[in-house]
Design a protein around this motif. Sequence first.
Motif, short mmCIF file in Angstrom:
data_model
loop_
_atom_site.label_atom_id
_atom_site.label_comp_id
_atom_site.label_asym_id
_atom_site.label_seq_id
_atom_site.Cartn_x
_atom_site.Cartn_y
_atom_site.Cartn_z
N LYS A 83 11.65 4.54 -8.88
CA LYS A 83 12.23 3.69 -9.92
C LYS A 83 11.27 2.61 -10.42
CE LYS A 83 16.97 4.33 -8.23
NZ LYS A 83 18.13 3.67 -7.58
N GLY A 84 10.11 2.52 -9.77
CA GLY A 84 9.12 1.57 -10.23
C GLY A 84 9.25 0.17 -9.67
N TYR A 85 10.15 -0.03 -8.71
CA TYR A 85 10.29 -1.36 -8.12
C TYR A 85 9.20 -1.64 -7.10
CZ TYR A 85 14.86 -0.98 -10.29
OH TYR A 85 15.87 -0.81 -11.19
N VAL A 86 8.60 -0.59 -6.60
CA VAL A 86 7.53 -0.70 -5.60
C VAL A 86 6.35 0.12 -6.09
CG1 VAL A 86 6.82 -0.15 -3.24
CG2 VAL A 86 9.11 -1.08 -3.68
N GLU A 87 5.17 -0.48 -6.03
CA GLU A 87 3.93 0.23 -6.40
C GLU A 87 3.32 0.83 -5.13
OE1 GLU A 87 -0.54 -0.70 -8.17
OE2 GLU A 87 0.85 -2.34 -7.71
N LEU A 88 3.18 2.15 -5.11
CA LEU A 88 2.57 2.82 -3.97
C LEU A 88 1.06 2.83 -4.14
CD1 LEU A 88 2.94 4.52 -1.37
CD2 LEU A 88 2.91 6.54 -2.84
N VAL A 89 0.36 2.26 -3.16
CA VAL A 89 -1.11 2.27 -3.16
C VAL A 89 -1.54 3.19 -2.03
CG1 VAL A 89 -3.20 0.87 -3.03
CG2 VAL A 89 -1.10 -0.12 -3.97
N ASP A 90 -1.86 4.44 -2.37
CA ASP A 90 -2.15 5.42 -1.33
C ASP A 90 -3.66 5.57 -1.14
OD1 ASP A 90 -2.65 6.60 -3.76
OD2 ASP A 90 -1.82 8.54 -3.22
N GLY A 91 -4.01 6.18 0.00
CA GLY A 91 -5.42 6.39 0.30
C GLY A 91 -6.21 5.10 0.46
N PHE A 92 -5.53 4.03 0.88
CA PHE A 92 -6.17 2.71 0.98
C PHE A 92 -6.34 2.35 2.45
CE2 PHE A 92 -6.63 -1.83 0.99
CZ PHE A 92 -7.19 -2.17 -0.24
N ARG A 93 -7.59 2.25 2.87
CA ARG A 93 -7.89 1.87 4.26
C ARG A 93 -8.48 0.46 4.26
NH1 ARG A 93 -10.97 7.43 6.08
NH2 ARG A 93 -9.38 8.87 5.33
N PHE A 119 10.97 -14.37 -1.08
CA PHE A 119 9.83 -13.67 -1.67
C PHE A 119 10.00 -13.47 -3.18
CE2 PHE A 119 9.30 -11.46 2.67
CZ PHE A 119 8.35 -12.38 3.08
N ALA A 120 11.15 -13.84 -3.73
CA ALA A 120 11.41 -13.60 -5.14
C ALA A 120 10.33 -14.24 -6.01
CB ALA A 120 12.79 -14.14 -5.52
N GLY A 121 9.84 -13.47 -6.97
CA GLY A 121 8.82 -13.97 -7.88
C GLY A 121 7.42 -13.95 -7.33
N GLN A 122 7.25 -13.43 -6.13
CA GLN A 122 5.93 -13.41 -5.50
C GLN A 122 5.44 -11.97 -5.34
OE1 GLN A 122 5.54 -16.04 -2.05
NE2 GLN A 122 7.50 -16.98 -2.56
N HIS A 123 4.18 -11.84 -4.93
CA HIS A 123 3.59 -10.53 -4.67
C HIS A 123 3.54 -10.32 -3.16
CE1 HIS A 123 -0.16 -7.69 -4.75
NE2 HIS A 123 0.97 -7.03 -4.56
N HIS A 129 15.04 -9.27 -9.16
CA HIS A 129 14.12 -10.28 -9.69
C HIS A 129 12.87 -9.56 -10.19
CE1 HIS A 129 16.48 -13.60 -7.90
NE2 HIS A 129 16.66 -12.77 -6.88
N PRO A 130 12.87 -9.13 -11.45
CA PRO A 130 11.77 -8.28 -11.96
C PRO A 130 10.40 -8.92 -11.90
CG PRO A 130 13.68 -8.22 -13.43
CD PRO A 130 13.96 -9.29 -12.42
N GLU A 131 10.34 -10.25 -11.76
CA GLU A 131 9.03 -10.89 -11.65
C GLU A 131 8.41 -10.71 -10.27
OE1 GLU A 131 12.08 -13.99 -10.42
OE2 GLU A 131 11.92 -12.28 -11.77
N THR A 132 9.15 -10.14 -9.34
CA THR A 132 8.65 -9.87 -7.99
C THR A 132 7.79 -8.61 -8.01
OG1 THR A 132 10.65 -10.85 -7.05
CG2 THR A 132 9.31 -9.47 -5.59
N ARG A 133 6.67 -8.67 -7.31
CA ARG A 133 5.79 -7.50 -7.23
C ARG A 133 5.69 -7.06 -5.77
NH1 ARG A 133 -0.47 -7.02 -9.51
NH2 ARG A 133 -0.80 -4.84 -8.84
N VAL A 134 5.86 -5.77 -5.55
CA VAL A 134 5.78 -5.21 -4.20
C VAL A 134 4.76 -4.09 -4.19
CG1 VAL A 134 7.03 -4.15 -2.29
CG2 VAL A 134 8.22 -5.76 -3.81
N SER A 135 3.77 -4.20 -3.32
CA SER A 135 2.76 -3.14 -3.14
C SER A 135 2.95 -2.52 -1.77
CB SER A 135 1.34 -3.71 -3.25
OG SER A 135 1.12 -4.28 -4.52
#
Length: 441
Positions: free
Chosen positions: A265-275, A195-199, A223-229
Motif C-alpha cells: 500500500k506504500g506506507y512502508v518503503e522496502l529497502v532490500d539488499g542493504f547490508r 514517531f508520527a511525522g518522523q522517519h 499520519h502521511p508525513e511519517t516515513r517508514v523504511s
Amino acid sequence: MRRGCVVLDLPVVVIGAGPQGLAAAAQLRERGLTPLVLEAGPVAAHAVSQWAHVRLFSGWNELVDPGAARLLEPTGWTAPAGGCPTGGEWISSYLAPLAAALGDVVRLGARVTGVSRKGRDRLVDAGRDEQPFTVHVTYADGAEEKIDARAVIDASGTWASPNPAGADGLPALGEQAAATAGLVTYLPPGQVEHFAGQHVAVVGAGHSAMTAIIQLGALAEAHPETRVSWVVRRGSTGISFGGGTADELPQRGALGLGAKAAVDKGYVELVDGFRTDRIVVTDGRAVLISETGTELAPADHVVVLTGFRPDLSFLSEMRLDLDTTLQAPVRIAAEVDPNLHSCGDVRATGAADLAHPEKDLYLVGMKSYGRAPTFLAMTGYEQVRSVAAELAGDHEAAARVELVLPETGVCGGSGAFDDPEAATGGCCGAPELLTLTVAPR
C-alpha cells in the motif's frame, strides 16, 4: 543422600525465571526434585515485561506448560481460554501466578556470573562428573554467593544479547555511538504515536521486525508525513513473508500478510539488499550506509530487530558441545539452522538432544536454539519436561515425545542468500513466496 560422591540432596539450579525457567521449576518439583530459580531481573519474566505490548502469535493452549498448570490449579487458578495474549497478559494471567506459586524457590535480582564444578576447572577430568556444580551469583545489592547444585538448567534465553545492525555480525561502525545517543534501539516499539511525522528505519526481517512494520505502517497511514523504511539484507526475490493462511498458527501467518500489505500500500518503503556497514550521526539523525556505499535518508530513529544470540560467557568453564555456526547443541542444530530450512518439520527436542559432555548441564528454551529464530514456547515446555524426567531417573519419560509442532506453511531454505534460485527452494521444496507490488508514495 549420596550416590558415590554425587550429592543428590542439592538443588537443581535453573538460570532464568522466564516461561521455560518457571516451567522447569514446576516440572522438577512435580518430580520430587528441589529447584532453585535464579533470575537476574527485578521480577519474574523480566524479559517478557520488556515487550509486554507485543501480541504473541501462539494461543493460550500453547503458552501454558502442563506441569505448571497442575501446580497452579490447587491455588484456584484457571487457564485462560482462547485468543493470543500480549506479553503483559501472559505475565499477569500465567507467569506471575506461577512465580508466586513457586514462592521462595525463585530468587530475584540474582545474576549468575559463572558455572563450574566444585574444585575442578575446565581442564580437570579426574572425578569431574561426581562433583557438584558451583554456581557463582551476584545479587542486586552487590553481595556474592556460591551455590552448590546437583544439576544446572540454563533457561536464561537470549533477550539480553540482541544482534547488531552490522551485516557482518558485529556492530556497524558508529552503531554504538548512535545507540548511546538514543538514535538506535533494539526493542520492539511499544506505543508508536510519538514517531508520527518522523522517519523510522526498521532493520531486520523476522517476526519482531514484521510486528514493528505493521504498527508503523498503520501510523504512516494515519499520519502521511511519517516515513517508514524497512531495511533487509536479502534481495526482493529472497524475501518470504511466511505461509500466510497456510500457517498452522494463524496469528504467525497474519504477521507476514500484514507486513506485506503495509509495503504493497506504500506506507512502508522496502529497502532490500542493504547490508549495513556504517551509521553516521548527522544533525541529530542517523544515516545508514551500506557496504556498497548506498546511503539512506537520515532517520530520526533506527529500530534494530535482527535477532538474538546466546550469552555463553558465564559457561566458560563448562564443556559444551555446540554447533560452530549456530552456537546451539549439535544434536538439534541441523533441525533449526535457517541456512537449511525454516519450515514446520522441526521435531520436538528432549534431554538426549540437549545433553553436553558436561553431565547434568542443559541449555533449554530460546538459548538452546543459539542464533536460530522461530522458537516456540511449547518447544521449551517439552524440553524441560524431558530434562526433569531425565534428572529424576525416568529415562523412558525423558525419551518420549509428547509434542507435535505446528507447521509454518512455508519452507524458506536460504542457501546462498543472494541467489534467487536458492531463495525459491529449500530442503522441503519451494516456499509460497508472497509477491511484492511496491506502490509509490
